[in-house]
Design a protein around this motif. Structure first.
Motif, PDB file in Angstrom:
ATOM      1  N   PHE A  48       0.817  -1.211   0.000  1.00 55.05           N
ATOM      2  CA  PHE A  48       0.000   0.000   0.000  1.00 55.05           C
ATOM      3  C   PHE A  48       0.854   1.266   0.000  1.00 55.05           C
ATOM      4  O   PHE A  48       0.468   2.276  -0.576  1.00 55.05           O
ATOM      5  N   CYS A  49       2.023   1.207   0.630  1.00 55.16           N
ATOM      6  CA  CYS A  49       2.887   2.385   0.713  1.00 55.16           C
ATOM      7  C   CYS A  49       3.381   2.828  -0.661  1.00 55.16           C
ATOM      8  O   CYS A  49       3.810   3.969  -0.829  1.00 55.16           O
ATOM      9  N   ALA A  50       3.314   1.947  -1.638  1.00 57.07           N
ATOM     10  CA  ALA A  50       3.829   2.266  -2.965  1.00 57.07           C
ATOM     11  C   ALA A  50       2.732   2.312  -4.023  1.00 57.07           C
ATOM     12  O   ALA A  50       3.019   2.454  -5.204  1.00 57.07           O
ATOM     13  N   SER A  51       1.490   2.201  -3.615  1.00 55.90           N
ATOM     14  CA  SER A  51       0.385   2.188  -4.572  1.00 55.90           C
ATOM     15  C   SER A  51      -0.120   3.602  -4.825  1.00 55.90           C
ATOM     16  O   SER A  51      -0.097   4.449  -3.945  1.00 55.90           O
ATOM     17  N   LEU A  52      -0.559   3.831  -6.055  1.00 49.88           N
ATOM     18  CA  LEU A  52      -1.052   5.147  -6.474  1.00 49.88           C
ATOM     19  C   LEU A  52      -2.375   4.981  -7.204  1.00 49.88           C
ATOM     20  O   LEU A  52      -2.589   3.989  -7.884  1.00 49.88           O
ATOM     21  N   ARG A  53      -3.211   6.012  -7.112  1.00 50.53           N
ATOM     22  CA  ARG A  53      -4.435   5.982  -7.905  1.00 50.53           C
ATOM     23  C   ARG A  53      -4.961   7.395  -8.121  1.00 50.53           C
ATOM     24  O   ARG A  53      -4.657   8.318  -7.367  1.00 50.53           O
ATOM     25  N   GLY A  54      -5.751   7.529  -9.145  1.00 50.42           N
ATOM     26  CA  GLY A  54      -6.476   8.756  -9.381  1.00 50.42           C
ATOM     27  C   GLY A  54      -5.779   9.781 -10.249  1.00 50.42           C
ATOM     28  O   GLY A  54      -4.851   9.488 -10.993  1.00 50.42           O
TER      29      GLY A  54
END
Length: 86
Positions: A48-54
């Protein structure tokens, strides 16, 4: 979905690290949540610390594909570091 079907049959997928990068317009939060649930059911380690969205993802790159948003660069670097750290 086909990739997930293929991976679920592979016993070596369990415990693999996964980073999610989603640039979809609109509210795809429920889809991301469902994907995370599926990946965790398959015993993936979602980083999660490296996930991106939007929108930040859509605006993060210039026409040549270079990262122009520092926050995105830092998050991607965190993801790369997480992949090589046990």
């Amino acid at each position: 979905k086909n990739a997930l079907d293929w991976l679920v049959a592979d016993t070596e997928f369990a415990g693999k690290r996964v980073v999610l990068i989603n640039s979809s317009a609109g509210d795809a939060a429920h889809l991301t949540a469902q994907l995370i649930e599926v990946l965790q059911t398959m015993s993936a380690r979602v980083l999660f610390c490296a996930s991106l969205r939007g929108a930040i993802v859509r605006k993060a790159f210039d026409e040549q594909g270079n990262i122009i948003v520092a926050e995105v660069a830092e998050t991607i670097q965190a993801g790369l570091n997480a992949f090589v750290t046990p």
